[in-house]
Scaffold this active site. Structure first.
Site, PDB file in Angstrom:
ATOM      1  N   THR A 238      12.220 -12.471 -26.712  1.00  0.00           N
ATOM      2  CA  THR A 238      10.889 -11.902 -26.493  1.00  0.00           C
ATOM      3  C   THR A 238      10.896 -10.404 -26.780  1.00  0.00           C
ATOM      4  OG1 THR A 238      10.449 -13.567 -24.822  1.00  0.00           O
ATOM      5  CG2 THR A 238       9.037 -11.621 -24.783  1.00  0.00           C
TER       6      THR A 238
ATOM      7  N   GLY B   5     -13.618 -31.625 -17.359  1.00  0.00           N
ATOM      8  CA  GLY B   5     -13.959 -32.809 -18.152  1.00  0.00           C
ATOM      9  C   GLY B   5     -13.791 -32.545 -19.637  1.00  0.00           C
TER      10      GLY B   5
ATOM     11  N   ALA C 264      18.776 -10.226 -24.611  1.00  0.00           N
ATOM     12  CA  ALA C 264      19.269 -11.190 -25.586  1.00  0.00           C
ATOM     13  C   ALA C 264      20.438 -11.985 -25.013  1.00  0.00           C
ATOM     14  CB  ALA C 264      19.679 -10.467 -26.874  1.00  0.00           C
TER      15      ALA C 264
ATOM     16  N   GLU D 161      13.499 -18.360 -18.567  1.00  0.00           N
ATOM     17  CA  GLU D 161      14.220 -17.773 -17.417  1.00  0.00           C
ATOM     18  C   GLU D 161      14.795 -18.860 -16.502  1.00  0.00           C
ATOM     19  OE1 GLU D 161      12.928 -14.128 -15.800  1.00  0.00           O
ATOM     20  OE2 GLU D 161      12.062 -13.473 -17.692  1.00  0.00           O
TER      21      GLU D 161
ATOM     22  N   GLU E  94      21.075 -18.382 -27.246  1.00  0.00           N
ATOM     23  CA  GLU E  94      21.561 -18.545 -28.631  1.00  0.00           C
ATOM     24  C   GLU E  94      21.219 -19.951 -29.108  1.00  0.00           C
ATOM     25  OE1 GLU E  94      25.752 -17.828 -28.595  1.00  0.00           O
ATOM     26  OE2 GLU E  94      25.522 -15.721 -28.019  1.00  0.00           O
TER      27      GLU E  94
ATOM     28  N   THR F 281      15.133 -23.366 -16.791  1.00  0.00           N
ATOM     29  CA  THR F 281      14.232 -24.522 -16.673  1.00  0.00           C
ATOM     30  C   THR F 281      14.141 -24.974 -15.206  1.00  0.00           C
ATOM     31  OG1 THR F 281      16.077 -26.051 -16.933  1.00  0.00           O
ATOM     32  CG2 THR F 281      14.913 -25.406 -18.956  1.00  0.00           C
TER      33      THR F 281
ATOM     34  N   GLY G 269      23.169 -22.254 -29.660  1.00  0.00           N
ATOM     35  CA  GLY G 269      24.005 -23.215 -28.934  1.00  0.00           C
ATOM     36  C   GLY G 269      24.172 -22.906 -27.453  1.00  0.00           C
TER      37      GLY G 269
ATOM     38  N   SER H 236      20.491 -23.350 -21.472  1.00  0.00           N
ATOM     39  CA  SER H 236      20.740 -23.525 -20.038  1.00  0.00           C
ATOM     40  C   SER H 236      22.185 -23.194 -19.695  1.00  0.00           C
ATOM     41  CB  SER H 236      20.436 -24.969 -19.631  1.00  0.00           C
ATOM     42  OG  SER H 236      19.046 -25.200 -19.704  1.00  0.00           O
TER      43      SER H 236
HETATM   44  N1  COS Z   1      24.303 -13.427  -8.881  1.00  0.00           N
HETATM   45  C1  COS Z   1      25.565 -12.950  -8.925  1.00  0.00           C
HETATM   46  N2  COS Z   1      26.604 -13.672  -9.417  1.00  0.00           N
HETATM   47  C2  COS Z   1      26.345 -14.906  -9.869  1.00  0.00           C
HETATM   48  C3  COS Z   1      25.056 -15.467  -9.858  1.00  0.00           C
HETATM   49  C4  COS Z   1      24.014 -14.679  -9.340  1.00  0.00           C
HETATM   50  N3  COS Z   1      22.768 -15.128  -9.290  1.00  0.00           N
HETATM   51  N4  COS Z   1      25.107 -16.710 -10.366  1.00  0.00           N
HETATM   52  C5  COS Z   1      26.387 -16.948 -10.694  1.00  0.00           C
HETATM   53  N5  COS Z   1      27.140 -15.840 -10.395  1.00  0.00           N
HETATM   54  C6  COS Z   1      28.579 -15.704 -10.554  1.00  0.00           C
HETATM   55  C7  COS Z   1      29.308 -16.780  -9.775  1.00  0.00           C
HETATM   56  O1  COS Z   1      29.512 -16.361  -8.441  1.00  0.00           O
HETATM   57  C8  COS Z   1      30.598 -16.921 -10.557  1.00  0.00           C
HETATM   58  O2  COS Z   1      31.472 -15.865 -10.209  1.00  0.00           O
HETATM   59  P1  COS Z   1      33.025 -16.163  -9.820  1.00  0.00           P
HETATM   60  O3  COS Z   1      33.602 -16.808 -11.033  1.00  0.00           O
HETATM   61  O4  COS Z   1      33.571 -14.806  -9.540  1.00  0.00           O
HETATM   62  O5  COS Z   1      32.961 -17.069  -8.645  1.00  0.00           O
HETATM   63  C9  COS Z   1      30.163 -16.692 -11.996  1.00  0.00           C
HETATM   64  O6  COS Z   1      28.937 -15.947 -11.933  1.00  0.00           O
HETATM   65  C10 COS Z   1      29.924 -17.980 -12.752  1.00  0.00           C
HETATM   66  O7  COS Z   1      28.978 -18.741 -12.007  1.00  0.00           O
HETATM   67  P2  COS Z   1      28.802 -20.322 -12.173  1.00  0.00           P
HETATM   68  O8  COS Z   1      30.156 -20.965 -12.190  1.00  0.00           O
HETATM   69  O9  COS Z   1      27.811 -20.779 -11.173  1.00  0.00           O
HETATM   70  O10 COS Z   1      28.223 -20.403 -13.646  1.00  0.00           O
HETATM   71  P3  COS Z   1      27.760 -21.664 -14.494  1.00  0.00           P
HETATM   72  O11 COS Z   1      28.341 -21.540 -15.843  1.00  0.00           O
HETATM   73  O12 COS Z   1      27.984 -22.926 -13.729  1.00  0.00           O
HETATM   74  O13 COS Z   1      26.184 -21.404 -14.698  1.00  0.00           O
HETATM   75  C11 COS Z   1      23.845 -21.493 -14.189  1.00  0.00           C
HETATM   76  C12 COS Z   1      25.300 -21.291 -13.698  1.00  0.00           C
HETATM   77  C13 COS Z   1      23.584 -22.860 -14.756  1.00  0.00           C
HETATM   78  C14 COS Z   1      23.032 -21.282 -12.939  1.00  0.00           C
HETATM   79  C15 COS Z   1      23.501 -20.405 -15.235  1.00  0.00           C
HETATM   80  O14 COS Z   1      24.177 -20.672 -16.436  1.00  0.00           O
HETATM   81  C16 COS Z   1      22.013 -20.286 -15.513  1.00  0.00           C
HETATM   82  O15 COS Z   1      21.269 -19.640 -14.765  1.00  0.00           O
HETATM   83  N6  COS Z   1      21.552 -20.905 -16.635  1.00  0.00           N
HETATM   84  C17 COS Z   1      20.176 -20.719 -17.068  1.00  0.00           C
HETATM   85  C18 COS Z   1      20.103 -19.541 -17.976  1.00  0.00           C
HETATM   86  C19 COS Z   1      18.703 -19.110 -18.195  1.00  0.00           C
HETATM   87  O16 COS Z   1      17.952 -18.873 -17.256  1.00  0.00           O
HETATM   88  N7  COS Z   1      18.343 -18.974 -19.461  1.00  0.00           N
HETATM   89  C20 COS Z   1      17.003 -18.572 -19.765  1.00  0.00           C
HETATM   90  C21 COS Z   1      17.031 -17.652 -20.896  1.00  0.00           C
HETATM   91  S1  COS Z   1      17.269 -16.041 -20.437  1.00  0.00           S
HETATM   92  S2  COS Z   1      15.415 -15.380 -20.431  1.00  0.00           S
END
Ligand code: COS
Length: 384
Positions: free
Chosen positions: A155, A338, A121, A362, A124, A364, A126, A129
Protein backbone atom coordinates in the site's frame (compact mmCIF):
# COMPACT_ATOMS: atom_id res chain seq x y z
CA UNK A 1 -2.71 15.37 24.53
CA UNK A 2 -4.76 17.38 27.01
CA UNK A 3 -8.47 16.67 26.97
CA UNK A 4 -9.58 20.03 25.58
CA UNK A 5 -7.04 20.14 22.74
CA UNK A 6 -7.95 16.60 21.78
CA UNK A 7 -11.68 17.38 21.81
CA UNK A 8 -10.99 20.29 19.47
CA UNK A 9 -8.91 18.09 17.15
CA UNK A 10 -11.64 15.45 17.07
CA UNK A 11 -14.32 18.00 16.30
CA UNK A 12 -12.20 19.49 13.49
CA UNK A 13 -11.72 16.04 11.96
CA UNK A 14 -15.41 15.18 12.37
CA UNK A 15 -16.36 18.32 10.45
CA UNK A 16 -13.67 17.69 7.83
CA UNK A 17 -15.12 14.21 7.23
CA UNK A 18 -18.71 15.49 7.03
CA UNK A 19 -18.10 18.64 5.03
CA UNK A 20 -15.12 17.80 2.86
CA UNK A 21 -14.59 14.04 2.54
CA UNK A 22 -18.11 12.59 2.35
CA UNK A 23 -19.14 15.06 -0.41
CA UNK A 24 -16.06 14.05 -2.47
CA UNK A 25 -16.66 10.28 -2.16
CA UNK A 26 -18.09 9.92 -5.68
CA UNK A 27 -15.18 11.81 -7.15
CA UNK A 28 -12.70 9.46 -5.45
CA UNK A 29 -14.64 6.47 -6.78
CA UNK A 30 -14.84 7.75 -10.36
CA UNK A 31 -11.30 9.11 -10.60
CA UNK A 32 -9.84 6.16 -8.64
CA UNK A 33 -7.72 8.68 -6.76
CA UNK A 34 -7.90 10.86 -3.68
CA UNK A 35 -7.68 14.46 -4.98
CA UNK A 36 -4.29 16.06 -4.38
CA UNK A 37 -5.88 19.10 -2.73
CA UNK A 38 -7.53 16.87 -0.13
CA UNK A 39 -4.22 15.13 0.57
CA UNK A 40 -2.64 18.56 1.05
CA UNK A 41 -5.44 19.62 3.43
CA UNK A 42 -4.86 16.47 5.48
CA UNK A 43 -1.15 17.29 5.65
CA UNK A 44 -1.92 20.87 6.72
CA UNK A 45 -4.18 19.54 9.49
CA UNK A 46 -1.32 17.41 10.86
CA UNK A 47 -3.04 14.12 10.02
CA UNK A 48 0.21 12.58 8.73
CA UNK A 49 1.84 13.22 12.10
CA UNK A 50 -0.95 11.97 14.36
CA UNK A 51 1.12 9.23 15.97
CA UNK A 52 4.61 10.69 15.59
CA UNK A 53 5.86 11.68 19.07
CA UNK A 54 5.67 15.41 19.78
CA UNK A 55 9.46 15.76 20.11
CA UNK A 56 9.71 14.80 16.42
CA UNK A 57 7.04 17.23 15.28
CA UNK A 58 3.93 15.06 15.46
CA UNK A 59 0.83 15.16 17.62
CA UNK A 60 1.88 12.10 19.64
CA UNK A 61 -1.58 10.58 20.00
CA UNK A 62 -1.85 7.51 22.16
CA UNK A 63 -3.83 4.49 20.97
CA UNK A 64 -7.05 5.54 22.71
CA UNK A 65 -6.88 8.90 20.93
CA UNK A 66 -5.84 7.37 17.61
CA UNK A 67 -8.91 5.13 17.51
CA UNK A 68 -11.23 8.11 18.03
CA UNK A 69 -9.71 9.75 14.95
CA UNK A 70 -9.78 6.51 12.97
CA UNK A 71 -13.46 6.00 13.81
CA UNK A 72 -14.17 9.35 12.11
CA UNK A 73 -12.19 8.37 9.01
CA UNK A 74 -14.07 5.06 9.01
CA UNK A 75 -17.29 6.98 8.35
CA UNK A 76 -16.26 7.75 4.78
CA UNK A 77 -14.56 6.10 1.79
CA UNK A 78 -11.73 4.01 3.14
CA UNK A 79 -9.38 5.39 0.48
CA UNK A 80 -8.88 8.61 2.44
CA UNK A 81 -7.49 6.70 5.43
CA UNK A 82 -5.31 4.66 3.16
CA UNK A 83 -3.39 7.73 2.00
CA UNK A 84 -2.05 8.49 5.48
CA UNK A 85 -2.65 5.11 7.21
CA UNK A 86 0.73 3.56 6.45
CA UNK A 87 2.51 6.78 7.47
CA UNK A 88 0.90 7.00 10.90
CA UNK A 89 0.74 3.21 11.24
CA UNK A 90 2.60 0.19 9.96
CA UNK A 91 5.13 2.13 7.83
CA UNK A 92 6.45 4.28 10.68
CA UNK A 93 5.68 2.49 13.92
CA UNK A 94 8.68 0.16 13.62
CA UNK A 95 10.91 3.25 13.93
CA UNK A 96 8.75 4.75 16.71
CA UNK A 97 8.74 1.52 18.73
CA UNK A 98 12.16 0.00 18.07
CA UNK A 99 14.22 2.60 16.17
CA UNK A 100 17.42 4.18 17.46
CA UNK A 101 17.32 7.84 18.51
CA UNK A 102 19.22 8.70 15.33
CA UNK A 103 16.70 6.86 13.13
CA UNK A 104 13.82 8.63 14.84
CA UNK A 105 15.47 12.02 14.39
CA UNK A 106 16.32 11.28 10.74
CA UNK A 107 12.92 10.05 9.57
CA UNK A 108 10.03 10.93 11.87
CA UNK A 109 10.00 14.74 11.43
CA UNK A 110 9.69 14.30 7.66
CA UNK A 111 6.65 12.08 8.17
CA UNK A 112 5.01 14.45 10.63
CA UNK A 113 5.31 17.40 8.23
CA UNK A 114 3.78 15.37 5.41
CA UNK A 115 6.97 15.75 3.36
CA UNK A 116 7.36 11.98 3.20
CA UNK A 117 5.03 9.00 3.17
CA UNK A 118 6.02 5.73 4.84
CA UNK A 119 5.11 2.29 3.55
CA UNK A 120 5.39 -1.21 5.04
CA UNK A 121 6.81 -4.04 2.96
CA UNK A 122 6.33 -7.47 4.52
CA UNK A 123 4.10 -9.51 2.16
CA UNK A 124 5.72 -11.37 -0.74
CA UNK A 125 4.48 -13.62 -3.54
CA UNK A 126 5.34 -16.61 -1.30
CA UNK A 127 4.89 -15.07 2.16
CA UNK A 128 1.47 -13.80 3.23
CA UNK A 129 -0.07 -15.27 6.37
CA UNK A 130 3.21 -17.10 6.98
CA UNK A 131 5.07 -13.86 7.57
CA UNK A 132 8.17 -15.58 8.97
CA UNK A 133 8.87 -17.19 5.60
CA UNK A 134 9.98 -13.98 3.84
CA UNK A 135 12.50 -14.77 1.13
CA UNK A 136 13.69 -11.26 0.23
CA UNK A 137 17.40 -11.49 0.98
CA UNK A 138 19.64 -8.94 2.66
CA UNK A 139 23.23 -9.97 2.03
CA UNK A 140 25.95 -8.34 4.12
CA UNK A 141 28.48 -6.41 2.03
CA UNK A 142 30.90 -4.42 4.22
CA UNK A 143 28.94 -1.70 6.02
CA UNK A 144 25.97 -2.29 3.75
CA UNK A 145 23.39 -4.91 2.85
CA UNK A 146 22.24 -5.81 -0.66
CA UNK A 147 18.51 -6.42 -0.88
CA UNK A 148 17.01 -8.72 -3.52
CA UNK A 149 13.43 -9.89 -3.83
CA UNK A 150 9.84 -8.83 -4.47
CA UNK A 151 7.24 -7.44 -2.08
CA UNK A 152 3.58 -7.74 -3.05
CA UNK A 153 0.37 -5.65 -2.62
CA UNK A 154 2.32 -2.85 -0.95
CA UNK A 155 0.00 0.00 0.00
CA UNK A 156 1.17 3.49 -1.01
CA UNK A 157 4.30 2.11 -2.68
CA UNK A 158 4.26 4.60 -5.60
CA UNK A 159 3.95 7.61 -3.29
CA UNK A 160 6.29 6.41 -0.50
CA UNK A 161 9.45 8.26 0.58
CA UNK A 162 10.74 5.20 2.38
CA UNK A 163 9.80 1.61 3.09
CA UNK A 164 10.08 -0.46 6.24
CA UNK A 165 11.24 -3.68 4.59
CA UNK A 166 11.38 -7.09 6.24
CA UNK A 167 14.24 -9.09 4.70
CA UNK A 168 16.24 -12.18 5.59
CA UNK A 169 19.62 -10.92 6.79
CA UNK A 170 20.66 -14.20 8.42
CA UNK A 171 20.60 -16.79 5.61
CA UNK A 172 21.44 -19.64 7.98
CA UNK A 173 18.72 -18.81 10.49
CA UNK A 174 15.34 -20.07 9.29
CA UNK A 175 12.04 -18.49 10.28
CA UNK A 176 11.41 -15.40 12.35
CA UNK A 177 14.85 -15.01 13.94
CA UNK A 178 16.62 -14.55 10.58
CA UNK A 179 14.66 -11.44 9.60
CA UNK A 180 15.67 -7.78 9.98
CA UNK A 181 13.61 -4.63 9.38
CA UNK A 182 15.36 -2.12 7.09
CA UNK A 183 14.56 1.51 6.38
CA UNK A 184 14.90 1.75 2.59
CA UNK A 185 14.57 5.13 0.82
CA UNK A 186 12.22 4.84 -2.16
CA UNK A 187 14.74 6.49 -4.49
CA UNK A 188 17.41 3.84 -3.83
CA UNK A 189 18.99 2.63 -7.11
CA UNK A 190 17.66 -0.84 -8.00
CA UNK A 191 14.26 -0.29 -6.37
CA UNK A 192 11.35 -0.37 -8.82
CA UNK A 193 7.59 -0.82 -8.89
CA UNK A 194 5.21 -3.20 -10.64
CA UNK A 195 2.02 -1.93 -12.27
CA UNK A 196 -0.80 -0.75 -10.00
CA UNK A 197 -3.06 -3.59 -8.80
CA UNK A 198 -6.69 -3.63 -9.95
CA UNK A 199 -8.88 -4.38 -6.95
CA UNK A 200 -12.43 -5.44 -6.00
CA UNK A 201 -13.03 -2.16 -4.18
CA UNK A 202 -11.34 0.62 -2.24
CA UNK A 203 -11.00 2.78 -5.36
CA UNK A 204 -8.51 5.55 -4.76
CA UNK A 205 -6.04 3.35 -2.88
CA UNK A 206 -2.70 2.42 -4.43
CA UNK A 207 -1.00 -0.94 -4.16
CA UNK A 208 1.67 -2.59 -6.28
CA UNK A 209 4.74 -4.82 -6.19
CA UNK A 210 8.03 -3.37 -5.00
CA UNK A 211 11.05 -5.01 -6.59
CA UNK A 212 14.53 -4.95 -5.04
CA UNK A 213 17.36 -5.63 -7.46
CA UNK A 214 20.67 -5.37 -5.61
CA UNK A 215 19.45 -2.39 -3.59
CA UNK A 216 22.27 -1.17 -1.32
CA UNK A 217 21.12 -0.23 2.18
CA UNK A 218 23.51 0.88 4.96
CA UNK A 219 23.66 -1.48 7.96
CA UNK A 220 22.81 1.63 10.01
CA UNK A 221 19.32 1.44 8.49
CA UNK A 222 18.43 -1.75 10.36
CA UNK A 223 15.68 -0.66 12.74
CA UNK A 224 17.12 -0.66 16.24
CA UNK A 225 20.60 -1.37 14.86
CA UNK A 226 20.52 -5.09 15.72
CA UNK A 227 19.93 -7.71 12.99
CA UNK A 228 17.45 -10.55 13.52
CA UNK A 229 14.81 -8.56 15.35
CA UNK A 230 12.72 -7.51 12.37
CA UNK A 231 9.98 -10.12 12.75
CA UNK A 232 9.23 -9.08 16.32
CA UNK A 233 9.18 -5.45 15.26
CA UNK A 234 6.73 -6.34 12.48
CA UNK A 235 4.49 -8.24 14.89
CA UNK A 236 4.44 -5.39 17.41
CA UNK A 237 3.63 -2.95 14.61
CA UNK A 238 0.80 -5.22 13.48
CA UNK A 239 -0.60 -5.40 17.03
CA UNK A 240 -1.08 -1.67 16.92
CA UNK A 241 -2.18 -1.76 13.28
CA UNK A 242 -4.93 -4.25 14.07
CA UNK A 243 -6.44 -1.95 16.70
CA UNK A 244 -6.21 0.91 14.18
CA UNK A 245 -8.13 -1.27 11.69
CA UNK A 246 -10.74 -2.13 14.32
CA UNK A 247 -11.50 1.55 14.81
CA UNK A 248 -11.82 2.00 11.06
CA UNK A 249 -14.24 -0.94 10.85
CA UNK A 250 -16.27 0.46 13.77
CA UNK A 251 -16.60 3.82 12.01
CA UNK A 252 -17.76 2.17 8.81
CA UNK A 253 -20.30 0.09 10.80
CA UNK A 254 -21.68 3.38 12.13
CA UNK A 255 -21.92 4.90 8.65
CA UNK A 256 -23.69 1.84 7.25
CA UNK A 257 -26.23 1.84 10.08
CA UNK A 258 -26.91 5.51 9.39
CA UNK A 259 -27.40 4.82 5.67
CA UNK A 260 -29.69 1.88 6.53
CA UNK A 261 -31.83 3.83 9.00
CA UNK A 262 -32.20 6.78 6.65
CA UNK A 263 -33.29 4.52 3.81
CA UNK A 264 -35.70 2.63 6.08
CA UNK A 265 -37.34 5.93 7.01
CA UNK A 266 -37.59 7.26 3.45
CA UNK A 267 -38.48 4.16 1.45
CA UNK A 268 -42.17 3.27 1.44
CA UNK A 269 -43.71 -0.09 0.60
CA UNK A 270 -47.14 -1.52 1.40
CA UNK A 271 -48.21 2.03 2.24
CA UNK A 272 -45.64 2.77 4.93
CA UNK A 273 -41.94 3.33 5.61
CA UNK A 274 -40.11 0.00 5.44
CA UNK A 275 -38.62 0.81 8.88
CA UNK A 276 -42.10 0.15 10.33
CA UNK A 277 -41.72 -3.55 9.46
CA UNK A 278 -40.31 -5.65 12.24
CA UNK A 279 -38.18 -7.80 9.93
CA UNK A 280 -36.39 -4.64 8.78
CA UNK A 281 -36.12 -3.51 12.40
CA UNK A 282 -34.43 -6.81 13.17
CA UNK A 283 -31.77 -6.13 10.53
CA UNK A 284 -31.19 -2.61 11.88
CA UNK A 285 -31.00 -3.83 15.48
CA UNK A 286 -28.47 -6.55 14.65
CA UNK A 287 -26.32 -4.01 12.82
CA UNK A 288 -26.45 -1.59 15.72
CA UNK A 289 -25.43 -4.35 18.15
CA UNK A 290 -22.49 -5.17 15.85
CA UNK A 291 -21.54 -1.49 15.70
CA UNK A 292 -21.75 -0.90 19.42
CA UNK A 293 -19.88 -4.09 20.31
CA UNK A 294 -17.19 -3.33 17.73
CA UNK A 295 -16.50 0.03 19.29
CA UNK A 296 -16.34 -1.44 22.80
CA UNK A 297 -13.81 -4.16 21.91
CA UNK A 298 -11.74 -1.59 20.05
CA UNK A 299 -11.73 0.81 23.00
CA UNK A 300 -10.78 -1.94 25.41
CA UNK A 301 -7.85 -3.12 23.26
CA UNK A 302 -6.65 0.49 22.91
CA UNK A 303 -6.87 1.06 26.66
CA UNK A 304 -4.75 -2.02 27.33
CA UNK A 305 -2.25 -0.94 24.68
CA UNK A 306 -1.87 2.41 26.44
CA UNK A 307 -1.28 0.64 29.76
CA UNK A 308 1.76 -0.98 28.15
CA UNK A 309 0.33 -4.48 28.26
CA UNK A 310 1.16 -7.02 25.53
CA UNK A 311 -2.02 -6.80 23.49
CA UNK A 312 -1.52 -9.35 20.71
CA UNK A 313 -4.59 -11.36 21.69
CA UNK A 314 -6.76 -8.31 22.41
CA UNK A 315 -5.73 -6.75 19.10
CA UNK A 316 -6.61 -9.98 17.28
CA UNK A 317 -9.96 -10.25 19.06
CA UNK A 318 -10.74 -6.66 18.11
CA UNK A 319 -9.61 -7.01 14.49
CA UNK A 320 -11.42 -10.33 14.07
CA UNK A 321 -14.66 -9.18 15.67
CA UNK A 322 -14.94 -5.74 14.10
CA UNK A 323 -13.97 -6.66 10.56
CA UNK A 324 -16.33 -9.64 10.50
CA UNK A 325 -19.00 -7.37 12.02
CA UNK A 326 -18.63 -4.71 9.34
CA UNK A 327 -19.01 -7.44 6.72
CA UNK A 328 -22.34 -8.44 8.27
CA UNK A 329 -23.43 -4.83 8.66
CA UNK A 330 -22.60 -4.04 5.02
CA UNK A 331 -24.50 -7.12 3.89
CA UNK A 332 -27.57 -6.07 5.88
CA UNK A 333 -27.29 -2.53 4.54
CA UNK A 334 -27.49 -3.88 1.00
CA UNK A 335 -30.46 -6.04 2.02
CA UNK A 336 -32.33 -3.13 3.60
CA UNK A 337 -31.80 -1.10 0.41
CA UNK A 338 -33.25 -3.95 -1.67
CA UNK A 339 -32.71 -3.56 -5.42
CA UNK A 340 -31.25 -0.10 -4.83
CA UNK A 341 -28.60 -1.70 -2.62
CA UNK A 342 -27.21 -3.55 -5.63
CA UNK A 343 -26.94 -0.40 -7.72
CA UNK A 344 -23.72 1.60 -7.93
CA UNK A 345 -25.76 4.81 -7.56
CA UNK A 346 -26.23 3.99 -3.87
CA UNK A 347 -23.12 3.92 -1.74
CA UNK A 348 -23.82 0.75 0.23
CA UNK A 349 -22.88 -1.37 -2.79
CA UNK A 350 -19.49 0.32 -2.85
CA UNK A 351 -18.92 0.01 0.88
CA UNK A 352 -19.93 -3.67 0.72
CA UNK A 353 -17.00 -4.24 -1.66
CA UNK A 354 -14.65 -1.88 0.20
CA UNK A 355 -15.00 -3.57 3.59
CA UNK A 356 -14.27 -7.02 2.18
CA UNK A 357 -10.57 -6.25 2.39
CA UNK A 358 -10.71 -5.56 6.13
CA UNK A 359 -11.10 -9.27 6.86
CA UNK A 360 -7.95 -10.00 4.87
CA UNK A 361 -5.22 -7.39 5.25
CA UNK A 362 -3.07 -6.94 8.38
CA UNK A 363 -3.83 -10.60 9.12
CA UNK A 364 -6.80 -12.60 7.87
CA UNK A 365 -9.64 -13.52 10.23
CA UNK A 366 -8.21 -17.04 10.28
CA UNK A 367 -4.80 -15.74 11.43
CA UNK A 368 -6.54 -13.75 14.19
CA UNK A 369 -8.42 -16.91 15.25
CA UNK A 370 -5.11 -18.77 15.36
CA UNK A 371 -3.46 -16.11 17.53
CA UNK A 372 -6.43 -16.05 19.94
CA UNK A 373 -6.72 -19.82 20.29
CA UNK A 374 -2.97 -20.48 20.50
CA UNK A 375 -2.53 -18.05 23.37
CA UNK A 376 -5.15 -19.96 25.39
CA UNK A 377 -3.76 -23.35 24.47
CA UNK A 378 -0.18 -22.31 25.25
CA UNK A 379 -1.28 -21.01 28.65
CA UNK A 380 -2.80 -24.44 29.22
CA UNK A 381 0.55 -26.08 28.41
CA UNK A 382 0.00 -27.29 24.84
CA UNK A 383 2.93 -26.78 22.44
CA UNK A 384 1.29 -25.11 19.40
N1 COS B 1 4.74 -9.07 19.69
C1 COS B 1 6.01 -9.36 20.03
N2 COS B 1 6.61 -10.53 19.68
C2 COS B 1 5.90 -11.40 18.96
C3 COS B 1 4.57 -11.16 18.57
C4 COS B 1 3.99 -9.94 18.96
N3 COS B 1 2.74 -9.63 18.63
N4 COS B 1 4.11 -12.21 17.87
C5 COS B 1 5.11 -13.11 17.81
N5 COS B 1 6.20 -12.61 18.48
C6 COS B 1 7.47 -13.28 18.69
C7 COS B 1 7.27 -14.60 19.41
O1 COS B 1 7.25 -14.39 20.80
C8 COS B 1 8.46 -15.41 18.94
O2 COS B 1 9.60 -15.02 19.67
P1 COS B 1 10.58 -16.13 20.35
O3 COS B 1 11.06 -16.96 19.21
O4 COS B 1 11.64 -15.31 20.99
O5 COS B 1 9.71 -16.88 21.29
C9 COS B 1 8.65 -14.95 17.50
O6 COS B 1 8.04 -13.65 17.41
C10 COS B 1 8.01 -15.87 16.49
O7 COS B 1 6.64 -16.00 16.84
P2 COS B 1 5.73 -17.22 16.35
O8 COS B 1 6.48 -18.50 16.54
O9 COS B 1 4.40 -17.08 16.99
O10 COS B 1 5.66 -16.94 14.80
P3 COS B 1 4.88 -17.71 13.65
O11 COS B 1 5.81 -17.90 12.52
O12 COS B 1 4.18 -18.91 14.20
O13 COS B 1 3.81 -16.62 13.13
C11 COS B 1 1.74 -15.42 13.05
C12 COS B 1 2.87 -16.07 13.90
C13 COS B 1 0.99 -16.41 12.20
C14 COS B 1 0.83 -14.83 14.09
C15 COS B 1 2.34 -14.30 12.17
O14 COS B 1 3.10 -14.87 11.13
C16 COS B 1 1.30 -13.38 11.58
O15 COS B 1 0.82 -12.44 12.23
N6 COS B 1 0.94 -13.61 10.28
C17 COS B 1 0.06 -12.69 9.58
C18 COS B 1 0.88 -11.64 8.91
C19 COS B 1 0.05 -10.51 8.45
O16 COS B 1 -0.70 -9.92 9.21
N7 COS B 1 0.21 -10.17 7.18
C20 COS B 1 -0.57 -9.09 6.65
C21 COS B 1 0.27 -8.31 5.74
S1 COS B 1 1.16 -7.11 6.53
S2 COS B 1 0.02 -5.53 6.22
Amino acid sequence: MDVETFALLKETIRRFVDERLIPAEDRVEHEDAVPEEIIQEMKDMGIFGLTVPEEFGGLGLNMSEEIEVLFEFGRTSLAYRSVFGTTIGIGSQGIVMDGTEQQKADWLPRLASGEMIASFALTEPGAGSDAASVATSATKDGDNYRLNGTKRYITNAPRAGFFTVMARSEPDVPGAAGISAFIVPADSPGLSFGKLDKKMGQKGTMTCDVIFDDVIVPAANIIGGVPGRGFKTAMKVLDRGRIHMSALASGMCHRLVQESVQYAVERKQFGQAIGAFQLVQGLIADSQVDTHTSWLVTKDAARRFDLGERVSTDASIAKYYTTEAVGRVADRAVQIHGGAGYMAEYKVERFYRDVRLLRIYEGTSQIQQTIIAKSLLRDAGLKV
